[in-house]
Design a protein around this motif. Structure first.
Motif, PDB file in Angstrom:
ATOM      1  N   CYS A 127       5.447  77.327  43.371  1.00 15.50           N
ATOM      2  CA  CYS A 127       6.803  77.259  42.809  1.00 15.50           C
ATOM      3  C   CYS A 127       6.902  78.165  41.576  1.00 15.50           C
ATOM      4  O   CYS A 127       7.904  78.877  41.400  1.00 15.50           O
ATOM      5  CB  CYS A 127       7.100  75.805  42.455  1.00 15.50           C
ATOM      6  SG  CYS A 127       8.823  75.483  42.137  1.00 15.50           S
ATOM      7  N   PHE A 128       5.862  78.150  40.754  1.00 12.79           N
ATOM      8  CA  PHE A 128       5.896  79.009  39.566  1.00 12.79           C
ATOM      9  C   PHE A 128       5.878  80.488  39.977  1.00 12.79           C
ATOM     10  O   PHE A 128       6.566  81.323  39.365  1.00 12.79           O
ATOM     11  CB  PHE A 128       4.731  78.680  38.625  1.00 12.79           C
ATOM     12  CG  PHE A 128       4.770  79.494  37.367  1.00 12.79           C
ATOM     13  CD1 PHE A 128       5.828  79.353  36.470  1.00 12.79           C
ATOM     14  CD2 PHE A 128       3.781  80.441  37.099  1.00 12.79           C
ATOM     15  CE1 PHE A 128       5.901  80.135  35.317  1.00 12.79           C
ATOM     16  CE2 PHE A 128       3.845  81.219  35.951  1.00 12.79           C
ATOM     17  CZ  PHE A 128       4.904  81.066  35.059  1.00 12.79           C
ATOM     18  N   ALA A 129       5.127  80.799  41.023  1.00 11.03           N
ATOM     19  CA  ALA A 129       5.109  82.198  41.502  1.00 11.03           C
ATOM     20  C   ALA A 129       6.521  82.617  41.926  1.00 11.03           C
ATOM     21  O   ALA A 129       6.965  83.738  41.658  1.00 11.03           O
ATOM     22  CB  ALA A 129       4.118  82.343  42.665  1.00 11.03           C
ATOM     23  N   LYS A 130       7.247  81.703  42.570  1.00 12.33           N
ATOM     24  CA  LYS A 130       8.612  82.027  43.010  1.00 12.33           C
ATOM     25  C   LYS A 130       9.555  82.188  41.804  1.00 12.33           C
ATOM     26  O   LYS A 130      10.451  83.039  41.814  1.00 12.33           O
ATOM     27  CB  LYS A 130       9.147  80.943  43.956  1.00 12.33           C
ATOM     28  CG  LYS A 130       8.517  81.024  45.341  1.00 12.33           C
ATOM     29  CD  LYS A 130       9.226  80.150  46.340  1.00 12.33           C
ATOM     30  CE  LYS A 130       8.651  80.305  47.731  1.00 12.33           C
ATOM     31  NZ  LYS A 130       8.866  81.650  48.296  1.00 12.33           N
ATOM     32  N   PHE A 131       9.332  81.375  40.785  1.00 10.10           N
ATOM     33  CA  PHE A 131      10.132  81.491  39.554  1.00 10.10           C
ATOM     34  C   PHE A 131       9.929  82.885  38.945  1.00 10.10           C
ATOM     35  O   PHE A 131      10.889  83.588  38.604  1.00 10.10           O
ATOM     36  CB  PHE A 131       9.702  80.373  38.582  1.00 10.10           C
ATOM     37  CG  PHE A 131      10.191  80.535  37.175  1.00 10.10           C
ATOM     38  CD1 PHE A 131      11.443  80.082  36.797  1.00 10.10           C
ATOM     39  CD2 PHE A 131       9.381  81.135  36.209  1.00 10.10           C
ATOM     40  CE1 PHE A 131      11.896  80.225  35.490  1.00 10.10           C
ATOM     41  CE2 PHE A 131       9.820  81.283  34.903  1.00 10.10           C
ATOM     42  CZ  PHE A 131      11.087  80.837  34.540  1.00 10.10           C
ATOM     43  N   CYS A 132       8.656  83.300  38.844  1.00 10.86           N
ATOM     44  CA  CYS A 132       8.355  84.620  38.249  1.00 10.86           C
ATOM     45  C   CYS A 132       8.972  85.741  39.085  1.00 10.86           C
ATOM     46  O   CYS A 132       9.542  86.701  38.550  1.00 10.86           O
ATOM     47  CB  CYS A 132       6.837  84.843  38.150  1.00 10.86           C
ATOM     48  SG  CYS A 132       6.035  83.673  37.060  1.00 10.86           S
ATOM     49  N   GLU A 133       8.874  85.577  40.396  1.00 10.80           N
ATOM     50  CA  GLU A 133       9.408  86.600  41.301  1.00 10.80           C
ATOM     51  C   GLU A 133      10.932  86.730  41.127  1.00 10.80           C
ATOM     52  O   GLU A 133      11.470  87.837  41.072  1.00 10.80           O
ATOM     53  CB  GLU A 133       9.067  86.191  42.739  1.00 10.80           C
ATOM     54  CG  GLU A 133       9.387  87.247  43.774  1.00 10.80           C
ATOM     55  CD  GLU A 133       9.126  86.699  45.170  1.00 10.80           C
ATOM     56  OE1 GLU A 133       7.997  86.231  45.439  1.00 10.80           O
ATOM     57  OE2 GLU A 133      10.062  86.722  45.977  1.00 10.80           O
ATOM     58  N   LEU A 134      11.599  85.569  41.020  1.00  5.81           N
ATOM     59  CA  LEU A 134      13.055  85.588  40.821  1.00  5.81           C
ATOM     60  C   LEU A 134      13.399  86.377  39.558  1.00  5.81           C
ATOM     61  O   LEU A 134      14.303  87.228  39.555  1.00  5.81           O
ATOM     62  CB  LEU A 134      13.588  84.151  40.695  1.00  5.81           C
ATOM     63  CG  LEU A 134      15.060  84.042  40.302  1.00  5.81           C
ATOM     64  CD1 LEU A 134      15.953  84.025  41.534  1.00  5.81           C
ATOM     65  CD2 LEU A 134      15.343  82.813  39.459  1.00  5.81           C
ATOM     66  N   ILE A 135      12.663  86.097  38.491  1.00  4.77           N
ATOM     67  CA  ILE A 135      12.987  86.773  37.231  1.00  4.77           C
ATOM     68  C   ILE A 135      12.689  88.269  37.336  1.00  4.77           C
ATOM     69  O   ILE A 135      13.501  89.106  36.918  1.00  4.77           O
ATOM     70  CB  ILE A 135      12.238  86.093  36.070  1.00  4.77           C
ATOM     71  CG1 ILE A 135      12.837  84.705  35.895  1.00  4.77           C
ATOM     72  CG2 ILE A 135      12.338  86.932  34.789  1.00  4.77           C
ATOM     73  CD1 ILE A 135      12.479  83.967  34.670  1.00  4.77           C
ATOM     74  N   GLY A 183      15.398  90.079  35.315  1.00  5.26           N
ATOM     75  CA  GLY A 183      14.796  90.858  34.222  1.00  5.26           C
ATOM     76  C   GLY A 183      14.522  89.927  33.055  1.00  5.26           C
ATOM     77  O   GLY A 183      15.459  89.344  32.486  1.00  5.26           O
ATOM     78  N   ALA A 184      13.247  89.777  32.702  1.00  2.00           N
ATOM     79  CA  ALA A 184      12.871  88.807  31.665  1.00  2.00           C
ATOM     80  C   ALA A 184      13.616  89.067  30.359  1.00  2.00           C
ATOM     81  O   ALA A 184      13.995  88.132  29.645  1.00  2.00           O
ATOM     82  CB  ALA A 184      11.357  88.852  31.440  1.00  2.00           C
ATOM     83  N   SER A 244       7.723  81.228  26.093  1.00  2.00           N
ATOM     84  CA  SER A 244       7.241  81.674  24.773  1.00  2.00           C
ATOM     85  C   SER A 244       6.896  83.153  24.820  1.00  2.00           C
ATOM     86  O   SER A 244       7.248  83.918  23.923  1.00  2.00           O
ATOM     87  CB  SER A 244       5.998  80.879  24.360  1.00  2.00           C
ATOM     88  OG  SER A 244       6.306  79.517  24.317  1.00  2.00           O
ATOM     89  N   GLU A 245       6.211  83.541  25.892  1.00  2.00           N
ATOM     90  CA  GLU A 245       5.760  84.937  26.001  1.00  2.00           C
ATOM     91  C   GLU A 245       6.947  85.910  26.066  1.00  2.00           C
ATOM     92  O   GLU A 245       6.896  87.003  25.516  1.00  2.00           O
ATOM     93  CB  GLU A 245       4.927  85.060  27.283  1.00  2.00           C
ATOM     94  CG  GLU A 245       4.151  86.347  27.404  1.00  2.00           C
ATOM     95  CD  GLU A 245       3.445  86.391  28.754  1.00  2.00           C
ATOM     96  OE1 GLU A 245       3.312  87.490  29.302  1.00  2.00           O
ATOM     97  OE2 GLU A 245       3.071  85.304  29.260  1.00  2.00           O
ATOM     98  N   HIS A 246       8.033  85.479  26.724  1.00  2.00           N
ATOM     99  CA  HIS A 246       9.152  86.407  26.945  1.00  2.00           C
ATOM    100  C   HIS A 246      10.364  86.141  26.058  1.00  2.00           C
ATOM    101  O   HIS A 246      11.455  86.691  26.295  1.00  2.00           O
ATOM    102  CB  HIS A 246       9.571  86.366  28.412  1.00  2.00           C
ATOM    103  CG  HIS A 246       8.507  86.874  29.340  1.00  2.00           C
ATOM    104  ND1 HIS A 246       8.267  88.214  29.548  1.00  2.00           N
ATOM    105  CD2 HIS A 246       7.582  86.218  30.068  1.00  2.00           C
ATOM    106  CE1 HIS A 246       7.265  88.365  30.396  1.00  2.00           C
ATOM    107  NE2 HIS A 246       6.826  87.160  30.729  1.00  2.00           N
ATOM    108  N   GLY A 247      10.208  85.299  25.045  1.00  2.00           N
ATOM    109  CA  GLY A 247      11.301  85.067  24.095  1.00  2.00           C
ATOM    110  C   GLY A 247      12.493  84.338  24.687  1.00  2.00           C
ATOM    111  O   GLY A 247      13.636  84.552  24.271  1.00  2.00           O
TER     112      GLY A 247
END
Ligand SMILES: Cc1ncc(COP(=O)(O)O)c(C=O)c1O
Length: 442
Positions: A201-209, A214-215, A248-251
């Protein structure tokens, strides 16, 4: 003898007459889970207008967490009534607003300076949390999740997942809202193992962004740490932790919507404490006022101060009666026996639901966090096809036999227990016996 006492068939004649007037006078939009009109209530018991006594397993939709009409809350409100009903915090401020903000800043998790905004409803808290995140980050995109429920105002509704009944007919919705999958293990397509679900699920979240948003454009990620209306699904702590690190990493501002999970519902003040992950901003309502219309956004002071003077607030937000009541509610949580008693409730519910799962094949899953427990009904354990009909029949059987409870879930097939956290063990067992009988006669 138990506490349920029925003097008429339910709904009784007075409730039926009021229901007719309701149909004539009230818009049909606001739904009703039961046709029972309330006369008075105390603790976990409700008396209707026909003199019937019910055990309440719904707590007015997860609101009266310290029970109906706790004497200390009632007298705090009465004292305030005698002083002033309204002043307008933006006209002549009053101490209650400041004191409640101080209290929330202290009890909401996070080892940093915090500030609070008080508003009137959960939806309004969500709206404001997004405004604050956008003002702070100077970015516009918001990421929310499948199965989410955040309320009925335009941004809250745009963040809400379920089309019918919440969104149908109300388009267009707010723009720049993106939806990621929620780690709903029972209905995850490739596996049901929670840690694997969490990773996928987290991988899909990252992929969506990465692929759609765009983070650098994301102002906020908003999530219910345990899905409420979506079916009482706790997110795995590892998933929330991964979101925490990513934000946190991406503000990005991480918002936990604890409108339903807050104030003892999951066995701690807040679900985030039980799950071990701290958001930047938290939205609160429901249990905060034990029935008074009050809600809050509490979080990092620098974020809360991002909107300029006059940018957030409102006429009624943090009204004096609600602040007085909410402070008395907080006292009950901090100094009363609610926390220890909610462990008893958790144990009873967990044990009984586990038994039900063994006994009744129509139950596909039992789950929850603390006393916030749900039962997912299916037509077939193998296909997992949802059974909304089962839940509807059980709910009807329950109120007809003296128990008020509620359904939930994207597919309407979850029975949820939102019990007042002061319910006695015998009241709870008596009510669960009634509900269980409803399962047996499906
Ligand atoms: C998680 C969550 N957020 C927001 C809301 C909206 O709150 P309100 O109905 O007070 O606007 C709800 C209400 O059920 C909720 O459960």
């Amino acid at each position: 003898m138990g506490d349920i006492l029925l003097k008429t068939l339910v709904p009784g004649p007075k409730s039926q007459a009021l229901m007719k007037r309701r149909a004539q006078a009230v818009a049909r939009g606001p739904f009703h889970a039961t046709p029972v009109f309330i006369e008075q209530a105390q603790g976990a018991l409700i008396q209707d207008v026909d003199g019937n006594t019910f055990v309440d397993l719904a707590a007015g939709l997860g609101v009266v967490n310290v029970g109906h009409c706790p004497p200390s809350v009632v007298s705090a409100i009465q004292l305030q009534v005698a002083r002033f009903l309204h002043a307008g915090f933006n006209v002549t401020p009053y101490e209650g607003y400041v004191e409640l903000s101080e209290r929330l800043n202290r009890i909401v998790p996070g080892a940093w300076e915090k500030k609070t905004l008080l508003v009137n409803s959960g939806a309004e808290a969500v709206e404001n949390a997004i405004k604050i995140a956008r003002a702070y980050t100077k970015r516009s995109s918001v990421v929310c999740f499948d199965h989410a429920y955040h309320g009925r105002t335009y941004m809250a509704m745009s963040l809400t997942a379920k089309a019918k009944p919440y969104k149908s007919g109300f388009a267009p919705f707010n723009s720049d809202v993106y939806r990621a999958p929620y780690p709903y293990a029972y209905r995850w397509p490739t596996t049901n193992e929670p840690e694997q679900v969490s990773r996928e699920c987290f991988a899909k979240f990252c992929e969506l962004i990465q692929t759609q948003v765009g983070a650098e454009n994301v102002a906020a990620v908003i999530i219910e740490p345990v899905l409420g209306e979506g079916g009482f699904v706790p997110a795995p702590p590892s998933f929330l932790q991964a979101l925490r690190s990513y934000c946190s990493e991406h503000g990005m501002v991480l918002i936990f919507d604890e409108v339903q999970t807050g104030f003892g519902r999951t066995g701690a003040f807040f679900a985030s404490q039980r799950l071990g992950v701290t958001p930047d901003l938290m939205t609160l309502a429901k249990g905060l006022g034990d029935g008074l219309p009050i809600a809050a956004v509490t979080g990092r002071a620098d974020m809360m101060d991002a909107p300029g003077e006059g940018g957030i607030g409102g006429t009624f937000g943090g009204n004096p009666l609600a602040c007085a009541g909410a402070l008395a509610v907080a006292d009950l949580f901090e100094h009363g026996s609610v926390a220890s008693h909610s462990q008893v409730i958790e144990t009873v519910l967990e044990g009984r639901l586990a038994e039900w799962f063994k006994r009744y094949p129509v139950i596909g899953d039992v789950r929850g966090l603390g006393p916030m427990r749900g039962v997912e009904f299916v037509k077939d354990r193998f296909t997992r096809e949802p059974s909304k009909e089962a839940v509807q029949k059980i709910l009807k059987h329950s109120y007809e036999n003296g128990v008020i409870c509620l359904g939930a879930g994207t597919f309407g097939n979850v029975l949820r227990f939102l019990v007042p956290l002061v319910i006695s063990e015998s009241q709870l067992n008596e009510a669960l016996d009634v509900v269980e009988r409803g399962i047996q006669i499906l």
